[in-house]
Design a protein around this motif. Structure first.
Motif, PDB file in Angstrom:
ATOM      1  N   VAL A 136       6.638  58.675 139.137  1.00 49.82           N
ATOM      2  CA  VAL A 136       5.490  58.063 138.219  1.00 49.82           C
ATOM      3  C   VAL A 136       6.151  57.686 136.937  1.00 49.82           C
ATOM      4  O   VAL A 136       5.818  56.557 136.508  1.00 49.82           O
ATOM      5  CB  VAL A 136       4.552  59.248 137.932  1.00 49.82           C
TER       6      VAL A 136
ATOM      7  N   CYS B  65       6.202  53.612 135.369  1.00 51.87           N
ATOM      8  CA  CYS B  65       5.674  53.362 134.001  1.00 51.87           C
ATOM      9  C   CYS B  65       6.960  52.259 133.283  1.00 51.87           C
ATOM     10  O   CYS B  65       6.761  51.616 132.686  1.00 51.87           O
ATOM     11  CB  CYS B  65       5.507  54.669 133.054  1.00 51.87           C
TER      12      CYS B  65
ATOM     13  N   ALA C 249       3.332  58.158 131.549  1.00 54.73           N
ATOM     14  CA  ALA C 249       3.483  59.081 132.731  1.00 54.73           C
ATOM     15  C   ALA C 249       2.580  60.429 132.698  1.00 54.73           C
ATOM     16  O   ALA C 249       1.947  60.824 133.630  1.00 54.73           O
ATOM     17  CB  ALA C 249       4.830  59.620 133.339  1.00 54.73           C
TER      18      ALA C 249
ATOM     19  N   GLU D 242       0.081  60.670 130.678  1.00 54.53           N
ATOM     20  CA  GLU D 242      -1.300  60.204 130.631  1.00 54.53           C
ATOM     21  C   GLU D 242      -1.801  60.103 132.132  1.00 54.53           C
ATOM     22  O   GLU D 242      -3.030  60.323 132.585  1.00 54.53           O
ATOM     23  CB  GLU D 242      -1.709  58.882 129.830  1.00 54.53           C
ATOM     24  N   THR D 243      -0.971  59.645 132.885  1.00 51.61           N
ATOM     25  CA  THR D 243      -1.397  59.288 134.503  1.00 51.61           C
ATOM     26  C   THR D 243      -1.646  60.805 135.137  1.00 51.61           C
ATOM     27  O   THR D 243      -2.650  60.993 135.925  1.00 51.61           O
ATOM     28  CB  THR D 243       0.173  58.731 134.981  1.00 51.61           C
TER      29      THR D 243
ATOM     30  N   ARG E 257      -4.849  61.721 133.752  1.00 50.44           N
ATOM     31  CA  ARG E 257      -5.926  61.052 134.482  1.00 50.44           C
ATOM     32  C   ARG E 257      -6.228  61.478 136.075  1.00 50.44           C
ATOM     33  O   ARG E 257      -7.370  61.711 136.394  1.00 50.44           O
ATOM     34  CB  ARG E 257      -5.581  59.682 134.377  1.00 50.44           C
TER      35      ARG E 257
ATOM     36  N   ARG F  99       0.999  56.875 142.195  1.00 45.82           N
ATOM     37  CA  ARG F  99       1.868  55.784 141.642  1.00 45.82           C
ATOM     38  C   ARG F  99       0.851  54.565 141.183  1.00 45.82           C
ATOM     39  O   ARG F  99       1.018  53.892 140.233  1.00 45.82           O
ATOM     40  CB  ARG F  99       2.989  55.266 142.557  1.00 45.82           C
TER      41      ARG F  99
ATOM     42  N   VAL G  91      -2.016  55.062 140.306  1.00 47.75           N
ATOM     43  CA  VAL G  91      -2.952  55.384 139.223  1.00 47.75           C
ATOM     44  C   VAL G  91      -2.207  55.038 137.726  1.00 47.75           C
ATOM     45  O   VAL G  91      -2.521  54.507 136.827  1.00 47.75           O
ATOM     46  CB  VAL G  91      -3.073  56.821 138.877  1.00 47.75           C
ATOM     47  N   ALA G  92      -0.610  55.239 137.992  1.00 46.38           N
ATOM     48  CA  ALA G  92       0.242  54.817 136.936  1.00 46.38           C
ATOM     49  C   ALA G  92       0.400  53.459 136.525  1.00 46.38           C
ATOM     50  O   ALA G  92       0.236  53.058 135.449  1.00 46.38           O
ATOM     51  CB  ALA G  92       1.513  55.426 137.311  1.00 46.38           C
TER      52      ALA G  92
ATOM     53  N   LEU H 216      -2.895  52.361 134.887  1.00 43.71           N
ATOM     54  CA  LEU H 216      -2.971  52.724 133.394  1.00 43.71           C
ATOM     55  C   LEU H 216      -2.004  51.911 132.650  1.00 43.71           C
ATOM     56  O   LEU H 216      -2.321  51.395 131.385  1.00 43.71           O
ATOM     57  CB  LEU H 216      -2.396  54.305 133.317  1.00 43.71           C
ATOM     58  N   CYS H 217      -0.777  51.471 132.978  1.00 42.80           N
ATOM     59  CA  CYS H 217       0.142  50.635 132.502  1.00 42.80           C
ATOM     60  C   CYS H 217      -0.622  49.435 132.467  1.00 42.80           C
ATOM     61  O   CYS H 217      -0.507  48.590 131.077  1.00 42.80           O
ATOM     62  CB  CYS H 217       1.508  50.666 133.215  1.00 42.80           C
TER      63      CYS H 217
END
Lengths: 179, 186
Positions: free
Chosen positions: B32, B36, B50, B52-53, B56, B75, B77-78, B81-82
Motif C-alpha cells: 500500500v 502511494c 497509506a 489514511e488508506t 478508509r 491497493r 483504495v490507496a 485516495l491518492c
C-alpha cells in the motif's frame, strides 16, 4: 507495407486485441523488422516497470492504525458521565420550561380519558367509523402573562443556558471529546 | 493470528476485532505504501496516505467481497485516495533525493550497482510524468487492471484511458532515454 500503429502495439502487449487482430499483428511482426524492434522496445519498458522493486517501509503502521481505531472505540468513562450530566440538564430545562408553556398555551378541551377508552373498547370497526377527533380549542399564545416580568426573564435565560450547555456538549465531535 | 488466512482476518475485523485488522495492515502495508509512493513521490506524504488508506478500508470493510483477494482491493483504495489527494497537493515535484541517499546506488558489486542505477532511473522517470499518466501506469502495470477496469475505477471513457496509458508509456520511454525508434503514429 503498412506498419503497425503504436496503439496497436500497446494493445498487443496488453493482450487487449481480439483474436483476429492479434493473429494479423503477429503475421506482420514476423515479417517486419521495424515493427519487431518497436515492439521489443515497448516490451523492455514493460520489463523495466515490472522489475521495479518495492521500497522498504521504515515504520510499522499496524500499531498506529490500531491506536487511531481505538480512539473511535467505546467512549471512556468521563465522557459517559458527561452524557448523564447532559441528560439531567435536558430534564431540568424541561421542568423550568413547564410553567412558561403552561402560561403561554391555553388549556386543551380534551374529553375524559375513560370516555375514549370505552369508545375504543366497543369494536374496532365501530371505533373507526364513529371516531371523531375531539375538538381542540387553541388560541394563539397571548402575552397576558401572570408571571412577573423578572421571573419570566430569569426562567427564559435559565432554560436557554441549560439548552446551550447540554446541546453544545452533544455537538462536540466524538473524536475531540475522546482525545 | 499471523497464521490465519486473510479471509478469516477480514471476517474477524468485520466483527470489530481490531487486532485482526492490525494483522491485515501488517501484511499489506508495504504494498500500500508503494502504491502511494509511486503516485506521490514523497515518502512522508506516501506514509500519511497509506495510513489514511487503512482507516478508509476499516470504515468500508463491510463493502468488501470476502471471496476476493484483499491485496488488490486495498491497493485500489490507496490509488483512489491518492487520486483524490493529487489535485489538492502542492505543485508536482519528483523529489527522490532522500531516497537516493538511503539506498546509495553507487555502492556494492558492479552488477548490483548497475541494477540499482537502472531502478533509480525508472523511479525518477516515473515520477517525472504528470500525475494522470502516473496513475494510468500504476493501475495497468502495478495493479494489473484491464482497460475497462481502469475506466471504471477512474470513471472515465475507455478511449481516454487508452490514450493516457499509451501516452504515459511514450513519455516514460523518452524520459528513460531509450533510443528513438520510428514513430508510426496511432
Amino acid at each position: 507495407m503498412t506498419h503497425l500503429s503504436d496503439d496497436l502495439l500497446n494493445e498487443y502487449l496488453d493482450e487487449a486485441l481480439a483474436r483476429e487482430s492479434r493473429t494479423a499483428a503477429e503475421s506482420h511482426l514476423a515479417a517486419c523488422p521495424d515493427c519487431s524492434a518497436r515492439l521489443a522496445e515497448l516490451r523492455a519498458l514493460f520489463a523495466d516497470l515490472g522489475s521495479l522493486p518495492d521500497l522498504p517501509l521504515e515504520v510499522d503502521f499496524a500499531p498506529l492504525i490500531l491506536a487511531r481505531l481505538e480512539q473511535n472505540a467505546p467512549l471512556p468513562r468521563p465522557v459517559r458521565w458527561l452524557t448523564v450530566v447532559q441528560a439531567i440538564g435536558a430534564v431540568l430545562a424541561a421542568v423550568l420550561a413547564w410553567p412558561l408553556a403552561e402560561t403561554m398555551l391555553p388549556a386543551w378541551n380534551l374529553p375524559p380519558l375513560q370516555n375514549i377508552s370505552s369508545a375504543l373498547a366497543n369494536s374496532l370497526l365501530q371505533t373507526v367509523s364513529d371516531f371523531r377527533f375531539p375538538k381542540l380549542v387553541f388560541d394563539l399564545p397571548s402575552l397576558n402573562l401572570d408571571l412577573p416580568t423578572t421571573t419570566l426573564t430569569v426562567t427564559i435565560l435559565g432554560v436557554a443556558l441549560l439548552w446551550l450547555v447540554a446541546n453544545g456538549l452533544l455537538l462536540i465531535p466524538r473524536s475531540r471529546r475522546t482525545s | 493470528m499471523d497464521t490465519l488466512p486473510d479471509h478469516d482476518l477480514i471476517l474477524r475485523a468485520r466483527r470489530g476485532e481490531t487486532e485482526a485488522f492490525g494483522e491485515l495492515v501488517h501484511r499489506t502495508q508495504t504494498a500500500v505504501f508503494n502504491v502511494c509512493y509511486r503516485l506521490l513521490g514523497e515518502r512522508r506524504e506516501a506514509e500519511d496516505l497509506a495510513q489514511e488508506t487503512f482507516l478508509r478500508a476499516w470504515e468500508r470493510l463491510h463493502t468488501f467481497d470476502v471471496e476476493r483477494p484483499f491485496l488488490p482491493w486495498i491497493r485500489r483504495v490507496a490509488a483512489n485516495l491518492c487520486l483524490n489527494h493529487l489535485p489538492a497537493r502542492a505543485p508536482d515535484f519528483p523529489e527522490l533525493d532522500d531516497e537516493r541517499d538511503r539506498a546509495n546506488p553507487e555502492s556494492g558489486p558492479p552488477q548490483l550497482v548497475e541494477g540499482r542505477q537502472q531502478t533509480e532511473q525508472v523511479r525518477v522517470a516515473l515520477l517525472s510524468l504528470p500525475p494522470r499518466y502516473r496513475l494510468a501506469l500504476e493501475l495497468r502495470h502495478f495493479q494489473e487492471l484491464s482497460y475497462e477496469e481502469i475506466a471504471q475505477t477512474l470513471n472515465r471513457p475507455l478511449s481516454d484511458v487508452k490514450s493516457d496509458l499509451f501516452r504515459a508509456r511514450k513519455l516514460l520511454k523518452s524520459a528513460l532515454g531509450t533510443p528513438k525508434s520510428p514513430d508510426f503514429g496511432d
